[in-house]
Design a protein around this motif. Structure first.
Motif, PDB file in Angstrom:
ATOM      1  N   ALA A 206      58.753 144.045 -27.752  1.00 16.36           N
ATOM      2  CA  ALA A 206      58.041 144.475 -26.538  1.00 16.36           C
ATOM      3  C   ALA A 206      56.937 143.662 -26.239  1.00 16.36           C
ATOM      4  CB  ALA A 206      57.589 145.900 -26.833  1.00 16.36           C
ATOM      5  N   SER A 207      56.629 143.528 -24.899  1.00 19.73           N
ATOM      6  CA  SER A 207      55.459 142.737 -24.385  1.00 19.73           C
ATOM      7  C   SER A 207      54.260 143.717 -25.089  1.00 19.73           C
ATOM      8  CB  SER A 207      55.397 142.916 -22.738  1.00 19.73           C
ATOM      9  OG  SER A 207      54.403 142.357 -22.275  1.00 19.73           O
ATOM     10  N   ARG A 208      53.006 142.887 -24.898  1.00 19.18           N
ATOM     11  CA  ARG A 208      51.697 143.376 -25.569  1.00 19.18           C
ATOM     12  C   ARG A 208      51.295 144.502 -24.561  1.00 19.18           C
ATOM     13  NH1 ARG A 208      47.609 138.876 -25.995  1.00 19.18           N
ATOM     14  NH2 ARG A 208      48.679 138.290 -24.128  1.00 19.18           N
ATOM     15  N   PHE A 209      51.731 144.374 -23.047  1.00 12.02           N
ATOM     16  CA  PHE A 209      51.098 145.190 -22.149  1.00 12.02           C
ATOM     17  C   PHE A 209      52.128 146.539 -21.760  1.00 12.02           C
ATOM     18  CE2 PHE A 209      49.533 140.955 -21.378  1.00 12.02           C
ATOM     19  CZ  PHE A 209      47.948 141.388 -21.807  1.00 12.02           C
ATOM     20  N   HIS A 210      51.742 147.510 -21.509  1.00 11.76           N
ATOM     21  CA  HIS A 210      52.681 148.619 -21.082  1.00 11.76           C
ATOM     22  C   HIS A 210      52.918 148.216 -19.598  1.00 11.76           C
ATOM     23  CE1 HIS A 210      49.158 150.455 -18.602  1.00 11.76           C
ATOM     24  NE2 HIS A 210      48.706 150.375 -19.691  1.00 11.76           N
TER      25      HIS A 210
ATOM     26  N   PHE B 114      47.433 140.583  -3.205  1.00 11.20           N
ATOM     27  CA  PHE B 114      48.239 141.174  -3.786  1.00 11.20           C
ATOM     28  C   PHE B 114      47.901 141.592  -5.250  1.00 11.20           C
ATOM     29  CE2 PHE B 114      48.590 136.769  -4.419  1.00 11.20           C
ATOM     30  CZ  PHE B 114      48.680 136.610  -5.797  1.00 11.20           C
ATOM     31  N   GLN B 115      48.629 142.393  -5.949  1.00 11.29           N
ATOM     32  CA  GLN B 115      48.245 142.800  -7.430  1.00 11.29           C
ATOM     33  C   GLN B 115      49.815 142.654  -8.082  1.00 11.29           C
ATOM     34  OE1 GLN B 115      46.648 146.644  -7.980  1.00 11.29           O
ATOM     35  NE2 GLN B 115      44.773 146.035  -8.329  1.00 11.29           N
ATOM     36  N   PHE B 116      49.733 142.062  -9.523  1.00  4.23           N
ATOM     37  CA  PHE B 116      51.063 141.858 -10.165  1.00  4.23           C
ATOM     38  C   PHE B 116      50.831 142.534 -11.177  1.00  4.23           C
ATOM     39  CE2 PHE B 116      52.152 137.488  -8.387  1.00  4.23           C
ATOM     40  CZ  PHE B 116      52.313 138.185  -7.172  1.00  4.23           C
ATOM     41  N   THR B 117      51.753 143.507 -11.793  1.00  3.76           N
ATOM     42  CA  THR B 117      51.776 144.521 -13.088  1.00  3.76           C
ATOM     43  C   THR B 117      52.721 144.205 -13.977  1.00  3.76           C
ATOM     44  OG1 THR B 117      52.945 146.375 -12.008  1.00  3.76           O
ATOM     45  CG2 THR B 117      50.792 146.105 -11.565  1.00  3.76           C
ATOM     46  N   ALA B 118      52.700 144.190 -15.131  1.00  5.28           N
ATOM     47  CA  ALA B 118      53.511 144.277 -16.232  1.00  5.28           C
ATOM     48  C   ALA B 118      54.980 145.098 -15.933  1.00  5.28           C
ATOM     49  CB  ALA B 118      52.937 144.509 -17.692  1.00  5.28           C
ATOM     50  N   GLY B 119      55.960 144.227 -16.219  1.00  7.60           N
ATOM     51  CA  GLY B 119      57.407 144.754 -15.953  1.00  7.60           C
ATOM     52  C   GLY B 119      57.586 144.559 -14.752  1.00  7.60           C
ATOM     53  N   GLU B 120      56.965 144.078 -13.541  1.00  9.14           N
ATOM     54  CA  GLU B 120      57.683 143.785 -12.278  1.00  9.14           C
ATOM     55  C   GLU B 120      58.510 142.581 -12.422  1.00  9.14           C
ATOM     56  OE1 GLU B 120      55.432 145.165  -8.477  1.00  9.14           O
ATOM     57  OE2 GLU B 120      53.771 144.022 -10.040  1.00  9.14           O
ATOM     58  N   ARG B 121      59.512 142.615 -11.221  1.00 10.78           N
ATOM     59  CA  ARG B 121      60.169 141.519 -11.076  1.00 10.78           C
ATOM     60  C   ARG B 121      60.053 141.263  -9.654  1.00 10.78           C
ATOM     61  NH1 ARG B 121      65.308 141.205 -14.713  1.00 10.78           N
ATOM     62  NH2 ARG B 121      64.082 141.690 -16.692  1.00 10.78           N
TER      63      ARG B 121
ATOM     64  N   GLN C   9      56.828 136.392 -30.297  1.00  6.85           N
ATOM     65  CA  GLN C   9      56.248 137.305 -29.623  1.00  6.85           C
ATOM     66  C   GLN C   9      56.814 136.751 -28.079  1.00  6.85           C
ATOM     67  OE1 GLN C   9      54.316 140.298 -29.622  1.00  6.85           O
ATOM     68  NE2 GLN C   9      55.328 140.561 -27.721  1.00  6.85           N
ATOM     69  N   ALA C  10      57.291 137.739 -27.445  1.00 10.80           N
ATOM     70  CA  ALA C  10      58.023 137.428 -25.878  1.00 10.80           C
ATOM     71  C   ALA C  10      56.776 137.184 -25.167  1.00 10.80           C
ATOM     72  CB  ALA C  10      58.529 138.656 -25.464  1.00 10.80           C
ATOM     73  N   PRO C  11      56.893 136.208 -24.001  1.00  8.17           N
ATOM     74  CA  PRO C  11      55.589 136.002 -23.425  1.00  8.17           C
ATOM     75  C   PRO C  11      55.525 137.229 -22.463  1.00  8.17           C
ATOM     76  CG  PRO C  11      57.961 134.601 -22.959  1.00  8.17           C
ATOM     77  CD  PRO C  11      58.018 135.585 -24.097  1.00  8.17           C
ATOM     78  N   ASP C  12      54.244 137.260 -21.832  1.00 10.30           N
ATOM     79  CA  ASP C  12      53.800 138.368 -21.214  1.00 10.30           C
ATOM     80  C   ASP C  12      54.367 138.047 -19.746  1.00 10.30           C
ATOM     81  OD1 ASP C  12      52.564 139.652 -23.333  1.00 10.30           O
ATOM     82  OD2 ASP C  12      50.902 138.169 -22.767  1.00 10.30           O
ATOM     83  N   VAL C  13      54.404 137.262 -19.376  1.00 11.71           N
ATOM     84  CA  VAL C  13      54.827 136.494 -18.165  1.00 11.71           C
ATOM     85  C   VAL C  13      55.705 135.349 -18.176  1.00 11.71           C
ATOM     86  CG1 VAL C  13      54.056 135.696 -15.683  1.00 11.71           C
ATOM     87  CG2 VAL C  13      52.508 137.109 -17.036  1.00 11.71           C
TER      88      VAL C  13
ATOM     89  N   GLY D 299      58.853 141.970 -19.562  1.00  8.25           N
ATOM     90  CA  GLY D 299      57.600 141.500 -19.061  1.00  8.25           C
ATOM     91  C   GLY D 299      57.746 141.179 -17.660  1.00  8.25           C
ATOM     92  N   LEU D 300      56.508 140.752 -16.929  1.00  6.29           N
ATOM     93  CA  LEU D 300      56.528 140.291 -15.658  1.00  6.29           C
ATOM     94  C   LEU D 300      57.367 139.233 -15.461  1.00  6.29           C
ATOM     95  CD1 LEU D 300      55.159 140.581 -12.908  1.00  6.29           C
ATOM     96  CD2 LEU D 300      53.070 139.336 -13.622  1.00  6.29           C
TER      97      LEU D 300
END
Length: 531
Positions: A328-332, A359-366, A474-478, A505-506
């Motif tokens: 899992a990514s480090r960020f929820h 804009f804002q980008f958040t973890a988990g977005e595509r 570790q999976a990349p966060d982005v 992740g993002l």
């Protein structure tokens, strides 16, 4: 209209590309030719266009097809008119207008008095109104070169058109024009492409494989449904063959044990009967021959089933073998990673975007980043990754781990072997055999381990890049993907799609491939508009 019979093509190094190939194209056919990279699709188009001669076989052509190639480097020193094959005709036209109506000029023009007007109309259709026909191709972008050759269709007005990956370098506007042309034209078409939206506009799919060409009477979606049915049937065959192998081994074991019991029982009776030694030896030899015969019969059956099973396994799709297995990514999900307010950039005192970006980008977005050629997509990515600072506005970036995968997969080092590239990503202290297991999972068998990365195809580089991501701890966060499907065949696009769909992740994707964006679940778009 055009027939290719029993054709074989052999590379200069004597490797056989295909053998005994048959292909027939009839008037008004709209055919999509698909197959894995290296199967010979582009070679077939070049043979049909008359640019290559088959090593064996016969080409029967009633018409001269117009050919839109995939690669244009050979035309870099040509003018637009020369690349389109109209330079002599245009020159004759201008000479006649200036009063030099020689027999040679009239013959060259061949009464085509609308040639200049048709050129202007054709270039305008593809958004090249300002293009000078005497301009060298080497000064143009890949998208402009593609549009020039597409414009040539209207200029030459052929009965048949051959298209090799025509959407590769086109932006959204160019692709829409191409889709409209394919949907409305009466030309006979043969198209090679990995653009699934494009393929769905044609009414028949020809699949090129080792066995030859298999015809599917429908568009690409129909082809996919048929392949699913074939895959399910193949899976059932595999399961049935595995069951048959287990049963054959059980019968083999039972038969040998039963024979051995009979032999032992017979031996005791013979010993009690006090038979002479010579008779005992004869009976023993007969028993051994009988047991050996039974073993041979069952071994042959087991070997036959094993051979069939191995073949079925070789034919099985490889997509399911490749699992990313990311932690899992480090960020929820929902954690804000990037916030931008009114950002813009300047080149030569010229603002890049008409309206500043917020804009804002958040973890988990595509998220898909879209824009015309030259709209600043690369600059945008560099700012997201902290490689460029906006010249106006502000951007706040969380400390995250990002991987930028461009369309050439340049993170792969050409001076490394496949194994060395994998090892260079080994941050988790995996043992050698563990790395090789990962490589095998991504179809890099031992024959590939010492192969230089410089020799890998686009699809192989992509698979190696994905494999390297799984080797990290570790999976990349982005993850940023820049035109990821441009140089891939359909099989490798499916592999990439399956891998990306495992990632949590993002994800930022720069792509004009709507089919791919839909398959990976992109729901948000950032549109870049130039000034």
């Amino acid at each position: 209209m055009l027939i290719l019979q029993e054709s074989t093509y052999v590379h200069p190094n004597r490797d056989i590309l295909f053998s005994g190939l048959n292909l027939q194209i009839n008037k008004n056919d709209k055919i999509a030719l698909i197959g894995n990279n290296g199967s010979g699709k582009s070679t077939i188009l070049k043979i049909l266009a008359g640019d290559l001669i088959p090593s064996k076989g016969v080409l029967k052509a009633e018409v001269k097809p117009y050919y839109v190639p995939q690669i244009y480097g050979q035309y870099n020193n040509c003018t637009v008119a020369e690349a389109l094959g109209i330079a002599d005709k245009l020159n004759a036209f201008y000479e006649i207008l200036e009063g030099r109506a020689t027999e040679s000029n009239l013959e060259t023009l061949n009464d085509d008095w609308l040639i200049e007007e048709r050129c202007k109309e054709s270039l305008a259709i593809w958004g090249l109104d300002e293009l000078d026909l005497m301009q060298k191709l080497q000064l143009l972008s890949g998208g402009q070169k593609t549009k020039i050759f597409l414009a040539g269709i209207h200029i030459h007005q052929p009965e048949m058109v051959l298209l090799d990956e025509p959407s590769n370098h086109l932006d959204d506007a160019g692709r829409l024009s191409l889709y409209n042309y394919l949907a409305s034209t009466n030309h006979t078409l043969l198209l090679v492409s990995h653009d699934r939206t494009l393929l769905n506009l044609l009414n028949v799919v020809y699949e090129l494989n080792k066995a030859g060409i298999t015809v599917y009477g429908g568009n690409y979606d129909f082809y996919i449904e048929q392949k699913k049915i074939e895959s399910e049937a193949h899976e059932n065959d595999l399961k049935n063959k595995e069951k048959a192998l287990r049963k054959a081994k059980e019968i083999q074991k039972e038969s040998i044990e039963r024979q051995q019991k009979l032999d032992a029982r017979g031996k005791k009776k013979q010993e009690k009967a006090g038979l002479p030694t010579i008779s005992m030896n004869t009976l023993k030899n007969n028993a051994e021959k009988s047991t050996s015969k039974i073993k041979g019969i069952h071994a042959e059956k087991v070997n036959e089933i094993t051979k069939d099973l191995s073949q079925l396994r070789r034919e099985a799709l490889d997509v399911d073998k490749m699992k990313m297995g990311f932690e899992a990514s480090r960020f929820h999900n929902g954690k804000i990673l990037i916030t931008a307010e009114q950002i813009n950039f300047q080149y030569n005192s010229q603002l890049l975007w008409k309206n500043p970006l917020s804009f804002q980008f958040t973890a988990g977005e595509r998220i898909a980043v879209k824009g015309l050629n030259g709209s600043g997509k690369t600059t945008f990515i560099k700012m997201i990754l902290g490689l460029l600072v906006p010249q106006s506005g502000s951007i706040k970036i969380t400390d995250f781990n990002a991987v930028y995968i461009d369309q050439d997969y340049s993170l792969i080092r050409d001076d490394f072997s496949v194994y060395e590239q994998a090892q260079s990503n080994n941050s988790g202290a995996l043992l050698e055999h563990e790395i090789k297991i990962r490589l095998n999972r991504f179809l890099f068998t031992k024959e590939f381990w010492d192969k230089p990365c410089a020799t890998l195809s686009g699809g192989e580089r992509m698979r190696l890049m994905l494999c390297c991501l799984t080797i990290g701890t570790q999976a990349p966060d982005v993850i940023v993907l820049d035109e990821p499907t441009n140089n891939l065949d359909i099989q490798n696009i499916e592999i990439l799609t399956a891998a990306v769909n495992e990632y949590g992740g993002l994800l930022l994707v720069v792509s004009h491939d709507e089919y791919f964006l839909n398959q990976i679940g992109v729901e948000r778009f950032i549109s870049l508009t130039g000034t």
